[in-house]
Write an enzyme that holds these catalytic residues in place. Structure first.
Site, PDB file in Angstrom:
ATOM      1  NE  ARG A 233      -1.050   2.459   2.911  1.00  0.00           N
ATOM      2  CZ  ARG A 233      -0.484   3.577   3.354  1.00  0.00           C
ATOM      3  NH1 ARG A 233      -0.487   4.685   2.633  1.00  0.00           N
ATOM      4  NH2 ARG A 233       0.123   3.596   4.532  1.00  0.00           N
ATOM      5  CG  ASP A 234       3.342   4.408   2.893  1.00  0.00           C
ATOM      6  OD1 ASP A 234       3.694   5.144   1.960  1.00  0.00           O
ATOM      7  OD2 ASP A 234       3.326   4.779   4.069  1.00  0.00           O
TER       8      ASP A 234
ATOM      9  CG  ASN B 243       6.877   3.474   4.420  1.00  0.00           C
ATOM     10  OD1 ASN B 243       6.485   3.632   3.279  1.00  0.00           O
ATOM     11  ND2 ASN B 243       6.137   3.760   5.472  1.00  0.00           N
TER      12      ASN B 243
ATOM     13  CB  CYS C 242       2.080  10.432   1.440  1.00  0.00           C
ATOM     14  SG  CYS C 242       0.461  11.149   1.141  1.00  0.00           S
TER      15      CYS C 242
END
Ligand code: HMG
Ligand code: MG
Length: 295
Positions: free
Chosen positions: A15-16, A247, A238
């Protein structure tokens, strides 16, 4: 040193990691990536998000992914608003993450609402989710710094965490969205949140823009935190936070923790194989320490 015996890693790569990826990644490739992560021992995984495909095209196959994964224990989907949460309920998701920024300027750019407008919309929806037996995680962005407003006073983040606790969420994932926090700030904020909340799972989510993430995780361990979000290959960011990069890399977190005698349940060679599957499809080269040195 204050070190736990084990740590829970929540994998956010699908996801991220992928939401910020320019190349179109096929659903088939995403599934191979997710399956590999599961085989590596990562069971709590953010799979995708129910957001507008006009805003984040890479998440456009979230329903298809939900058909495969929503029923599997540990899988997490994200949703920012009523429409996304209704979709999650239709798809029988067992764990759902809502997301809100502490700063209005970021929240506006990310989900087109002020922070208080988002909280007003989410309160009854979270109560419905809890009545339906869904595990609710609240992701809190710009907890330390906002790319548009600058420094965020810890008290503002603590207040938002307390509000989510009152709404009945099960977990808070508190994020350094643009990777500006230092170990001292991390220790302080997580200590203050722990002192101000009860009976809530507390997770730290570090982006590694300034290579502070592992140090911040170490500081969080000292504060008693034992849950960390991380992304295989260190991919991510993001699209609506200027300056956000990947991340912290799951493999580097696992390497550091296991070498310190802290169990993670993750098989590093299998995780490396899984990163090798996705790496050729990504627009950026993977530069995490474990992957680069051991590859
Ligand atoms: P909007 O334009 O204000 O939405 O966007 P709207 O309510 O006016 O509706 C406009 C259109 O979007 C309509 O469709 C809606 O049906 C549709 P149309 O009639 O034009 O065909 N729509 C949706 N479609 C799918 N799913 C939905 C949805 N809601 C409305 N849930 C919206 C508001 C929230 C949709 C938009 O701003 C959006 O999709 N934002 C997504 C932002 C995002 O995904 N950001 C990244 C995740 S957060 C993050 O990465 C941070 C985190 O990692 C922690 C950290 O590091 O800080 C978690
Ligand atoms: Mg993030």
């Amino acid at each position: 040193m204050n070190l736990p015996e084990s740590v829970k890693i929540i994998e956010v790569g699908p996801r991220d990691g992928l939401q910020n990826e320019k190349n179109v990644i096929s659903t088939k490739m995403k599934r191979q990536f997710i399956d590999g992560l599961m085989e590596s021992g990562l069971h709590d995984i953010e799979i995708s998000s129910f957001v507008s495909p006009k805003w984040v095209p890479q998440m456009g196959d979230s329903k298809e992914l939900a058909r495969y994964y929503a029923g599997i224990q540990g899988t997490i989907f994200l949703a920012p608003n009523k429409k996304g949460i209704e979709t999650a309920l239709e798809m029988n998701c067992k764990k759902l993450a809502v997301f809100v920024g502490v700063s209005d300027s970021f929240n506006k750019r990310n989900i087109n609402k002020t922070t208080s407008e988002s909280m007003k919309e989410l309160e009854p929806l979270i109560r419905t989710l809890k009545n339906e037996g869904v595990f609710v995680r609240a992701c809190i962005s710009t907890s330390f710094y906002c790319p548009y407003e600058g420094i965020i006073h810890p008290e503002r983040t603590v207040q938002l965490c307390k509000q989510f606790e009152q709404f009945g969420v099960d977990e808070l994932s508190v994020a350094d969205t643009i990777g500006m926090a230092t170990p001292k700030e991390s220790y302080r904020l997580f200590s203050e949140i722990q002192d101000s909340t009860e009976n809530i799972l507390l997770t730290a989510h570090f982006h590694d823009t300034r290579k502070m993430a592992l140090s911040n995780i170490f500081a969080c361990l000292q504060a008693g935190i034992n849950r960390f979000d991380a992304s295989a290959g260190g991919i991510g960011g993001c699209p609506f936070a200027k300056g956000a990069t990947g991340n912290v890399a799951t493999e580097d977190v696992v390497y550091m923790l296991e070498r310190m005698g802290i169990r993670t349940g993750v098989n590093l060679p299998k995780l490396k194989e899984t990163i090798q599957l996705i790496a050729p499809h990504l627009s950026n080269t993977i530069t995490s320490g474990y992957y680069t040195v051991e590859a």
